[in-house]
Write a protein that holds these residues in place. Structure first.
Motif, short mmCIF file in Angstrom:
data_model
loop_
_atom_site.label_atom_id
_atom_site.label_comp_id
_atom_site.label_asym_id
_atom_site.label_seq_id
_atom_site.Cartn_x
_atom_site.Cartn_y
_atom_site.Cartn_z
N GLY A 113 0.81 -1.21 0.00
CA GLY A 113 0.00 0.00 0.00
C GLY A 113 0.84 1.26 0.00
O GLY A 113 1.92 1.33 -0.58
N SER A 114 0.33 2.27 0.68
CA SER A 114 1.02 3.57 0.70
C SER A 114 1.87 3.72 1.95
O SER A 114 1.66 3.04 2.96
CB SER A 114 0.00 4.71 0.63
N LEU A 115 2.81 4.65 1.88
CA LEU A 115 3.63 4.95 3.05
C LEU A 115 2.76 5.51 4.17
O LEU A 115 3.00 5.23 5.36
CB LEU A 115 4.71 5.96 2.66
N GLU A 116 1.76 6.28 3.83
CA GLU A 116 0.86 6.83 4.84
C GLU A 116 0.16 5.72 5.62
O GLU A 116 0.07 5.77 6.85
CB GLU A 116 -0.18 7.72 4.18
N SER A 117 -0.33 4.70 4.93
CA SER A 117 -1.02 3.61 5.62
C SER A 117 -0.06 2.82 6.50
O SER A 117 -0.45 2.31 7.55
CB SER A 117 -1.69 2.69 4.60
N GLN A 118 1.22 2.72 6.10
CA GLN A 118 2.20 2.01 6.92
C GLN A 118 2.57 2.80 8.17
O GLN A 118 2.73 2.23 9.25
CB GLN A 118 3.46 1.73 6.09
N LEU A 119 2.68 4.13 8.02
CA LEU A 119 3.09 4.96 9.15
C LEU A 119 1.94 5.28 10.10
O LEU A 119 2.12 5.30 11.33
CB LEU A 119 3.71 6.27 8.65
N HIS A 120 0.78 5.55 9.54
CA HIS A 120 -0.32 6.08 10.34
C HIS A 120 -1.55 5.16 10.36
O HIS A 120 -2.59 5.55 10.90
CB HIS A 120 -0.73 7.46 9.81
N GLY A 121 -1.42 3.98 9.80
CA GLY A 121 -2.51 3.02 9.81
C GLY A 121 -2.52 2.18 11.07
O GLY A 121 -1.93 2.56 12.10
N PRO A 122 -3.15 1.03 11.03
CA PRO A 122 -3.26 0.18 12.23
C PRO A 122 -1.92 -0.24 12.82
O PRO A 122 -1.79 -0.38 14.04
CB PRO A 122 -4.05 -1.03 11.73
N ARG A 123 -0.89 -0.41 11.97
CA ARG A 123 0.40 -0.89 12.47
C ARG A 123 1.25 0.23 13.06
O ARG A 123 2.24 -0.03 13.74
CB ARG A 123 1.17 -1.59 11.35
N GLN A 124 0.89 1.48 12.79
CA GLN A 124 1.59 2.63 13.37
C GLN A 124 3.11 2.57 13.18
O GLN A 124 3.89 2.88 14.08
CB GLN A 124 1.27 2.75 14.86
N GLY A 125 3.53 2.16 11.98
CA GLY A 125 4.95 2.17 11.65
C GLY A 125 5.76 1.03 12.20
O GLY A 125 6.99 1.00 12.03
N SER A 126 5.12 0.07 12.85
CA SER A 126 5.88 -1.03 13.47
C SER A 126 6.58 -1.91 12.43
O SER A 126 7.57 -2.58 12.76
CB SER A 126 4.94 -1.89 14.32
N GLY A 127 6.07 -1.92 11.19
CA GLY A 127 6.71 -2.74 10.16
C GLY A 127 7.86 -2.06 9.46
O GLY A 127 8.51 -2.67 8.60
N LEU A 128 8.14 -0.81 9.81
CA LEU A 128 9.19 -0.04 9.14
C LEU A 128 10.37 0.18 10.08
O LEU A 128 10.30 0.99 11.01
CB LEU A 128 8.65 1.31 8.66
N THR A 129 11.44 -0.54 9.84
CA THR A 129 12.66 -0.35 10.63
C THR A 129 13.37 0.92 10.19
O THR A 129 13.00 1.55 9.19
CB THR A 129 13.60 -1.55 10.45
N TRP A 130 14.43 1.29 10.93
CA TRP A 130 15.21 2.48 10.55
C TRP A 130 15.80 2.32 9.15
O TRP A 130 15.73 3.23 8.33
CB TRP A 130 16.32 2.71 11.58
#
Length: 429
Positions: free
Chosen positions: A231-248
């Protein structure tokens, strides 16, 4: 076409009518034929007395009238030729009607919308065809509707400012991303739809979304992208997962991918292209979190104030003119979102607050910087790298455009912070 049909009909009926009139003329001369067969020629005066005493003698008179028969045959021929004429005309019109329907069905875009407020799609077809005629597939709406299970929530990838992204399975081996635009038929949406299809039909880059096709159906406008599973970066950062799937490291990879895409638009397109609507909802992620820029509805050609200044270090003004520094500012906002995990504009109970207004004063305090990071990445990076990324973000969002760096310089600042296996130059021992 009508003249051709009349000529065809005349040539078809001419032999039949000639035959009929020839037959009629011959039959007119021989309307009655009398055959007389007799052994002896007997006057009527002498034959009368003997009639009563004798049985009918040899004289036999036979008269055959053929006039009525000929008329019937002629009428039958005329009726049959007329029926044949109408049959041929009906078949020709049927073939023409079917040809026109098939031509319209394969035309790709409907010429008229069913609604009174609809906007003609002729400009869309004309502009798309004038750029890449025959190379942009047109998808049937029923196929996209079926592939997304009628655009159900279960296939929703993310929601954007002007539409939603859906996962669509067209068959067992083919999956695509479908962006369904809101407000189809409105003039602004039509222009954005046309503009995006136009630009994506020409641009090819690993960090620019690939256009597979589009669909126009009544008031619905859809754009078909390559499959972007995350999906989109917005959904990854601010969706249900709240950025937990995105490491540094993944966040740095996404930042570098975006910068590469912008560098291609600004430095390698001729003429240069400015996206003008860069935001986290328009950054799409595939299964490996490769970032690709999408949504080119507002993209336009770069307008510089002075062509003699060159591409590397020109000064640009914001007074109604499009500049590449607009995209640099937007990139800085996305970089802040990756660092802080906050939306570009927060909406608390009072007035909305921009992430730039909130973050820039705090980013200058190195001691406090780790405390305001996104909790999902706290303590997972080298602090030197963190300070450098924060400094790049602050430069990108400077109010004065001339103080902002070129996107090429931003890219060269971030590549050394990304491991080699993710596309950077950092070697981890």
């Amino acid at each position: 076409m009508c003249c051709l049909l009349r000529r065809l009909l005349f040539l078809l009926l001419l032999p039949i009518w000639v035959l009929c009139f020839s037959f009629f003329s011959v039959s007119g001369d021989e309307s009655s034929v009398v055959f007389v067969s007799t052994s002896h020629e007997i006057p009527i005066s002498q034959a009368s007395p003997r009639m009563g005493a004798q049985s009918p003698g040899p004289p036999i008179v036979k008269v055959v009238l053929r006039e009525d028969l000929n008329k019937k045959i002629l009428i039958a021929l005329i009726v049959s030729s007329t029926l044949l004429c109408f049959t041929v005309m009906f078949l020709v019109y049927l073939l023409l009607w079917r040809y026109r329907n098939l031509k319209n069905s394969f035309n790709g875009i409907k010429r008229k919308s069913d609604s009174v407020k609809s906007v003609s799609t002729k400009p869309i077809v004309h502009k798309i065809d004038s750029v890449r005629k025959g190379t942009i597939p047109v998808y049937e709406y029923q196929l996209l509707e079926s592939g997304t299970n009628k655009f159900s929530e279960s296939n929703l990838l993310s929601r954007g400012g002007r539409g939603c992204l859906y996962r669509a399975c067209l068959d067992e081996k083919s999956s695509v991303t479908v962006k369904k635009l809101d407000g189809g038929g409105e003039t602004d949406i039509e222009k954005q739809f046309e503009n995006e299809v136009d630009w994506l039909g020409k641009i090819r880059h690993q960090n620019i979304i690939s256009l597979l096709g589009f669909c126009v159906y009544r008031q619905t406008r859809c754009i078909v992208y390559e499959m972007m599973q995350n999906g989109s970066l917005e959904s990854q950062l601010h969706g249900p997962r709240q950025g937990s799937g995105l490491t540094w490291q993944l966040r740095m990879k996404i930042a570098v991918d975006i910068a590469r895409g912008l560098e291609y638009l600004h430095e390698h397109c001729h003429p240069p292209v400015v996206h003008r609507d860069l935001k986290s909802s328009n950054i799409l992620l595939d299964s490996d979190f490769n970032a690709k820029i999408s949504d080119f509805g507002f993209a336009t050609v770069l307008m510089t104030q002075n062509k003699n200044l060159g591409n590397r270090a020109p000064e640009y003004l914001l007074d109604g003119k499009v500049t590449d520094k607009n995209d640099v500012y937007s990139f800085g906002v996305i970089l802040l979102e990756l660092l802080l995990g906050k939306k570009s504009v927060e909406k608390p109970s009072s007035e909305p607050e921009s992430i730039v207004t909130w973050a820039v004063p705090k980013l200058s305090d190195r001691a406090n910087l780790p405390n305001i990071l996104d909790p999902a990445i706290k303590g997972t990076m080298d602090l030197k790298h963190l300070y450098q990324v924060a400094a790049v973000a602050v430069l990108c969002v400077q109010p004065e455009p001339s103080y902002r760096p070129l996107i090429t310089d931003v890219l060269h600042s971030l590549i050394p912070l990304l491991p080699v296996d993710l596309g950077g130059s950092l070697r981890i021992l």
